[in-house]
Write an enzyme that holds these catalytic residues in place. Structure first.
Site, PDB file in Angstrom:
ATOM      1  N   SER A 196       0.820  -1.466   0.127  1.00 58.62           N
ATOM      2  CA  SER A 196       0.219  -0.604  -0.599  1.00 58.62           C
ATOM      3  C   SER A 196       0.576   1.349   0.369  1.00 58.62           C
ATOM      4  O   SER A 196       0.614   3.033  -0.171  1.00 58.62           O
ATOM      5  CB  SER A 196      -0.908   0.271   1.297  1.00 58.62           C
ATOM      6  OG  SER A 196      -2.473  -1.047   1.212  1.00 58.62           O
ATOM      7  N   LYS A 254       0.085   3.762  -2.731  1.00 59.80           N
ATOM      8  CA  LYS A 254      -0.474   4.768  -2.700  1.00 59.80           C
ATOM      9  C   LYS A 254       0.048   6.204  -2.689  1.00 59.80           C
ATOM     10  O   LYS A 254      -1.477   6.516  -2.691  1.00 59.80           O
ATOM     11  CB  LYS A 254      -1.950   4.195  -1.688  1.00 59.80           C
ATOM     12  CG  LYS A 254      -3.121   2.712  -1.662  1.00 59.80           C
ATOM     13  CD  LYS A 254      -3.827   2.932  -0.691  1.00 59.80           C
ATOM     14  CE  LYS A 254      -4.794   1.978  -0.674  1.00 59.80           C
ATOM     15  NZ  LYS A 254      -4.401   0.727  -0.162  1.00 59.80           N
ATOM     16  N   SER A 297      -6.004   3.524   4.194  1.00 62.62           N
ATOM     17  CA  SER A 297      -5.395   2.033   3.092  1.00 62.62           C
ATOM     18  C   SER A 297      -6.434   1.586   2.655  1.00 62.62           C
ATOM     19  O   SER A 297      -6.598   0.707   1.820  1.00 62.62           O
ATOM     20  CB  SER A 297      -4.431   1.801   3.827  1.00 62.62           C
ATOM     21  OG  SER A 297      -3.422   1.118   2.554  1.00 62.62           O
TER      22      SER A 297
END
Length: 370
Positions: free
Chosen positions: A81, A84, A136
């Site tokens: 993640s 991101k 997230s």
């Protein structure tokens, strides 16, 4: 690794991604020769950085770009993640934060970590960025990608932005960081992307928010930031953590003390990394301004105009309009074979046009002689 990146590959890939602007990668490791090492690179004359179980890390001064220490800085790993951050850096300037959307069922049903989007609720883009960077949310990542014009367009935009930032170790295949073959980043690139994000006030606001109300079909509920150092480590601004069973733990975070900001990025950590990151940050603040830098976080690449492509008109053909055989073949190609195919097809079209022109001129000359 960095040795896999050559100027021609980076140049052609960026032309394919941006459709008109090329960014030429250097032949040496981005940020300096020393950062090509797989082992620890630390400055002389000061104590070495604290030990960490992370396979790769970078400690850098955000203001100056000085890399203070690193280990396998350009090693390519699954980013989870932490990717991101690239999604946010790419899309924040493109999307109106006050735009309201209703997410698709596909976005709401994304696997992995989610903020809980519902097809029955309406969200502002502003809400979705909070969900992306605080909680997230993989569902928020897909909803933002669809708002940007679709998944395919967003992946092109993200990879083009990575090349612009000179994050050449980064290949984005998903907007969420969910594991996918071919997807990669590096500790160096994560620090580079985070530095770009920190220059954006909206990005800083999202990553530093501890708690926020989030819309629901009926009312609101509270979401919290997954960064465990936020509010616990002195001066912590935030940024992003990530984890999957294949990627293991990854994190990029920044803190400010006495007007100076240090960023730490780690990749492939198989345990609890928060205390280790705090010690790496402490070390960065302690040696900043005293230690000789081992490398540099580079600035975005200058634009280089790409040469015109003979096959440019064919770019308007959508995949759905292709014959089934070509569509199947295209789905099996990687970036290199797609490039070769484009060059062959483009060359064939150009040759045909030249031959046609030659035939027309011959016929005109024949008529003029008769």
């Amino acid at each position: 690794m960095w040795t896999k990146i050559v100027p021609v590959t980076a140049l052609i890939a960026s032309v394919t991604l941006t459709g008109g602007t090329a960014y030429a990668a250097p032949t040496t490791p981005v940020g300096g020769e020393a950062l090509g090492s797989r082992g620890l690179v630390a400055p002389p004359g000061v104590e070495h950085p604290p030990k960490t179980q992370a396979k790769s890390y970078v400690i850098a001064d955000v203001e100056t770009g000085d890399v203070l220490a690193a280990k396998d800085a350009h090693g390519r790993y699954l980013p989870a993640s932490t990717l991101k951050t690239l999604t946010a850096v790419t899309l924040i300037p493109k999307l109106d934060k006050d735009r309201e959307i209703r997410p698709s069922r596909n976005a709401c049903n994304q696997e992995g970590s989610a903020v809980g989007l519902s097809v029955k609720a309406t969200y502002k883009v502003d809400d979705l960025f909070r969900a992306l960077l605080m909680a997230s949310g993989n569902d928020a990542a897909m909803a933002l990608a669809e708002t940007n014009g679709g998944l395919a367009k967003t992946m092109r935009d993200m990879n083009a932005e990575a090349k612009r930032l000179q994050a050449y170790d980064t290949v984005a295949k998903t907007p969420s960081g969910l594991d996918k073959p071919g997807q990669s980043s590096s500790a160096y690139d994560l620090a580079l992307i985070a530095r770009a994000g920190l220059a954006n006030p909206a990005f800083r606001e999202y990553i530093s928010t501890k708690r926020a109300n989030f819309p629901a079909p009926k009312g609101h509920y509270e979401i919290s930031n997954h960064n465990k150092l936020l509010g616990r480590y002195k001066g912590m601004i935030g940024v992003k953590n990530g984890w999957t069973s294949k990627a293991l733990g990854s994190f990029v975070g920044a803190a400010t003390r006495d007007g100076h900001t240090i960023v730490v990025s780690i990749m492939r950590h198989d345990g609890y990394f928060w205390d280790e990151v705090a010690k790496l940050l402490d070390w960065g603040f302690a040696v900043r301004g005293k230690a000789t830098p081992v490398g540099k976080l580079v600035n975005p690449a200058p634009d280089v105009q790409a040469a015109p492509r003979a096959s440019a008109p064919a770019a308007h053909v959508t995949p759905a309009a292709q014959p089934p055989l070509l569509d199947t073949a295209a789905s099996r190609q990687d970036d290199s074979t797609k490039l070769v195919g484009s060059l062959v097809i483009g060359g064939g079209v150009l040759f045909g046009l030249v031959w046609l022109g030659f035939g027309i001129r011959r016929r005109r000359r024949a008529r003029s002689r008769s």
